[in-house]
Design a protein around this motif. Structure first.
Motif, PDB file in Angstrom:
ATOM      1  N   LEU A 161       4.867  -2.341  -1.012  1.00 46.76           N
ATOM      2  CA  LEU A 161       3.562  -2.729  -0.475  1.00 46.76           C
ATOM      3  C   LEU A 161       2.750  -1.501  -0.081  1.00 46.76           C
ATOM      4  CD1 LEU A 161       4.560  -5.846   1.674  1.00 46.76           C
ATOM      5  CD2 LEU A 161       3.462  -5.808  -0.580  1.00 46.76           C
ATOM      6  N   GLY A 162       3.435  -0.508   0.488  1.00 43.18           N
ATOM      7  CA  GLY A 162       2.740   0.732   0.825  1.00 43.18           C
ATOM      8  C   GLY A 162       2.282   1.478  -0.408  1.00 43.18           C
ATOM      9  N   ARG A 163       3.086   1.399  -1.462  1.00 49.57           N
ATOM     10  CA  ARG A 163       2.756   2.114  -2.694  1.00 49.57           C
ATOM     11  C   ARG A 163       1.494   1.554  -3.352  1.00 49.57           C
ATOM     12  NH1 ARG A 163       1.747   5.119  -6.114  1.00 49.57           N
ATOM     13  NH2 ARG A 163       2.992   5.879  -7.850  1.00 49.57           N
ATOM     14  N   ILE A 164       1.295   0.220  -3.272  1.00 51.46           N
ATOM     15  CA  ILE A 164       0.121  -0.371  -3.911  1.00 51.46           C
ATOM     16  C   ILE A 164      -1.036  -0.529  -2.931  1.00 51.46           C
ATOM     17  CG2 ILE A 164       1.548  -1.601  -5.594  1.00 51.46           C
ATOM     18  CD1 ILE A 164       1.231  -4.124  -3.976  1.00 51.46           C
ATOM     19  N   SER A 165      -0.851  -0.034  -1.722  1.00 53.44           N
ATOM     20  CA  SER A 165      -1.906  -0.134  -0.718  1.00 53.44           C
ATOM     21  C   SER A 165      -3.100   0.732  -1.108  1.00 53.44           C
ATOM     22  CB  SER A 165      -1.366   0.284   0.648  1.00 53.44           C
ATOM     23  OG  SER A 165      -2.405   0.362   1.594  1.00 53.44           O
ATOM     24  N   THR A 166      -4.270   0.305  -0.695  1.00 49.36           N
ATOM     25  CA  THR A 166      -5.479   1.098  -0.935  1.00 49.36           C
ATOM     26  C   THR A 166      -5.671   2.179   0.119  1.00 49.36           C
ATOM     27  OG1 THR A 166      -6.771  -0.557   0.291  1.00 49.36           O
ATOM     28  CG2 THR A 166      -6.648  -0.802  -2.112  1.00 49.36           C
ATOM     29  N   PHE A 167      -4.828   2.173   1.150  1.00 50.17           N
ATOM     30  CA  PHE A 167      -4.880   3.203   2.187  1.00 50.17           C
ATOM     31  C   PHE A 167      -4.143   4.434   1.671  1.00 50.17           C
ATOM     32  CE2 PHE A 167      -3.275   4.939   6.345  1.00 50.17           C
ATOM     33  CZ  PHE A 167      -4.508   5.405   6.769  1.00 50.17           C
ATOM     34  N   GLU A 224      10.289   0.691  -6.324  1.00 47.07           N
ATOM     35  CA  GLU A 224       9.638   0.754  -7.630  1.00 47.07           C
ATOM     36  C   GLU A 224       9.831  -0.540  -8.422  1.00 47.07           C
ATOM     37  OE1 GLU A 224       7.733   3.701  -9.582  1.00 47.07           O
ATOM     38  OE2 GLU A 224       7.240   2.891  -7.614  1.00 47.07           O
ATOM     39  N   ILE A 225      11.013  -1.144  -8.295  1.00 45.92           N
ATOM     40  CA  ILE A 225      11.263  -2.410  -9.003  1.00 45.92           C
ATOM     41  C   ILE A 225      10.336  -3.503  -8.476  1.00 45.92           C
ATOM     42  CG2 ILE A 225      12.958  -4.246  -9.356  1.00 45.92           C
ATOM     43  CD1 ILE A 225      15.116  -2.041  -9.338  1.00 45.92           C
ATOM     44  N   ILE A 226      10.228  -3.588  -7.147  1.00 40.87           N
ATOM     45  CA  ILE A 226       9.377  -4.621  -6.547  1.00 40.87           C
ATOM     46  C   ILE A 226       7.907  -4.353  -6.858  1.00 40.87           C
ATOM     47  CG2 ILE A 226       8.636  -5.640  -4.358  1.00 40.87           C
ATOM     48  CD1 ILE A 226      11.478  -5.059  -3.299  1.00 40.87           C
ATOM     49  N   ARG A 227       7.498  -3.092  -6.799  1.00 38.36           N
ATOM     50  CA  ARG A 227       6.105  -2.763  -7.136  1.00 38.36           C
ATOM     51  C   ARG A 227       5.769  -3.195  -8.559  1.00 38.36           C
ATOM     52  NH1 ARG A 227       3.550   0.714 -10.117  1.00 38.36           N
ATOM     53  NH2 ARG A 227       5.491   1.765 -10.695  1.00 38.36           N
ATOM     54  N   GLY A 228       6.667  -2.904  -9.491  1.00 38.10           N
ATOM     55  CA  GLY A 228       6.421  -3.297 -10.869  1.00 38.10           C
ATOM     56  C   GLY A 228       6.337  -4.809 -11.028  1.00 38.10           C
ATOM     57  N   ALA A 229       7.196  -5.532 -10.288  1.00 40.30           N
ATOM     58  CA  ALA A 229       7.174  -6.997 -10.381  1.00 40.30           C
ATOM     59  C   ALA A 229       5.874  -7.560  -9.803  1.00 40.30           C
ATOM     60  CB  ALA A 229       8.382  -7.576  -9.656  1.00 40.30           C
ATOM     61  N   ILE A 230       5.423  -6.996  -8.677  1.00 34.40           N
ATOM     62  CA  ILE A 230       4.183  -7.482  -8.062  1.00 34.40           C
ATOM     63  C   ILE A 230       2.989  -7.226  -8.977  1.00 34.40           C
ATOM     64  CG2 ILE A 230       2.558  -7.075  -6.161  1.00 34.40           C
ATOM     65  CD1 ILE A 230       4.986  -6.598  -4.350  1.00 34.40           C
ATOM     66  N   GLN A 231       2.937  -6.037  -9.543  1.00 31.07           N
ATOM     67  CA  GLN A 231       1.789  -5.698 -10.382  1.00 31.07           C
ATOM     68  C   GLN A 231       1.836  -6.397 -11.747  1.00 31.07           C
ATOM     69  OE1 GLN A 231       1.807  -1.369 -10.342  1.00 31.07           O
ATOM     70  NE2 GLN A 231       0.390  -1.339  -8.594  1.00 31.07           N
TER      71      GLN A 231
END
Length: 338
Positions: A161-167, A224-231
């Motif tokens: 969630l932090g990785r895909i955050s706009t902050f 990274e796995i979760i980020r890829g799944a979310i995106q």
């Protein structure tokens, strides 16, 4: 007369010096032979290593026999691997001839003699002897796996969630965590946490250090796995959720993340199966888990059955976890099967 005594004294001192120098030379030669044999073993030249080890002489009484004992026991191990039990027995008995109470040599002789008996009876006897210690180590392995499985998915979700955050600062910090923990060996991370942090005044018990090291490392991978799944979820899902009045947090919790479950299960299952084997690395920070228990039993009893049983336990654990994650994957995608 005084000159005669002075001359005799000088001769005695010279002889004593030469004898000491000769003894030191033998020790140095033995050490050099041992090092050269180790280099040949690393290169796979076992017969050559045996030839060098055999040249290490029997030490005189009252001198250090450590190199000699180590050389003969190493010869015994090599002969066992080359399927030459008689020569392995001979090497072990050379040690017993000097030190009848040497436990390593006695265990080696007993193990080699047992190998010449019925294999099935020997296997049953060894299993009864080794399984209690191995099961105790398995308990510690399972504890590490379960603790890491509780910590790393939560840590991975927060990192994703932090990785895909706009902050930007938060996204950069999460990127750094992923970059660091995926880019350095897990063994190095465990070493730094257990052996390096005391230099900064932070001393952790082995179990705590192991859980922190495994948790951080697997959180980075799962992030990274979760980020890829979310995106991978269509952007229209988020827009639709916001269109009906949901906040960003509500949309993620109720719409986006539930849709990632089936996509997450295979890679997360692979990571946790790898985790079972990676717990063997914590043996390097004084933790007695399954791999360290097997290693201690092998070095004590000179019996490969301990390693075979440990391999069987690892296979059993990975098979159980594989079955569990396959069931979870099916349940997560049950609506897609209808």
């Amino acid at each position: 007369m005084n000159r005669f005594y002075i001359h005799i004294s000088r001769v005695a001192v010279t002889l004593l010096f030469l004898w000491t120098l000769a003894g030191t030379g033998r020790a140095l030669d033995s050490d050099a032979l041992s090092r050269q044999a180790g280099e040949l073993m690393a290169q796979g030249d076992l017969p050559g290593a045996v030839e060098l080890l055999r040249q290490i002489p029997v030490p005189p009484k009252g001198t250090d026999a450590g190199v000699f004992v180590a050389s003969r026991m190493q010869m015994a191990r090599i002969y066992v691997s080359l399927n030459e039990p008689d020569k392995a027995l001979a090497a072990s008995r050379e040690v017993l001839a000097l030190f009848p109470d040497n436990s390593e040599a006695r265990n080696a002789v007993a193990a080699i003699q047992k190998q010449q008996q019925s294999r099935w009876l020997s296997l049953l006897d060894d299993s009864r002897k080794f399984l209690p210690a191995l099961l105790k180590g398995t308990t510690m392995t399972l504890l590490l796996v379960l603790c890491t499985m509780l910590v790393s998915p939560l840590g991975g979700l927060l990192i994703a969630l932090g990785r895909i955050s706009t902050f930007r600062p938060l996204s950069a910090a999460c990127w750094f965590v992923i970059w660091f923990f995926r880019g350095t060996p897990l063994l190095l991370q465990l070493f730094f946490i257990y052996y390096g942090l005391p230099a900064f005044g932070v001393t952790l018990p082995p179990l705590t250090a192991a859980v922190i090291g495994l948790g951080l490392n697997y959180s980075a991978y799962l992030g990274e796995i979760i980020r890829g799944a979310i995106q991978s979820i269509d952007q229209g899902q988020m827009e639709a959720a916001k269109a009906i009045g949901m906040t960003y947090g509500q949309a993620m919790r109720r719409v986006i993340i539930p849709q990632t479950y089936k996509r997450l299960m295979p890679p997360i299952g692979n990571e946790f199966i790898a985790l079972i084997k990676d717990t063997a690395l914590v043996s390097t920070i004084a933790m007695v888990e399954l791999m360290r228990s097997a290693d201690q039993l092998f070095n004590t009893y000179f019996n490969i059955t301990a390693l075979v049983l440990a391999a069987a336990i690892y296979l059993l654990l990975t098979s159980i976890f594989t079955f569990i994650f396959e069931k979870i994957e099916y349940r997560a995608g049950i609506y897609e099967h209808r």
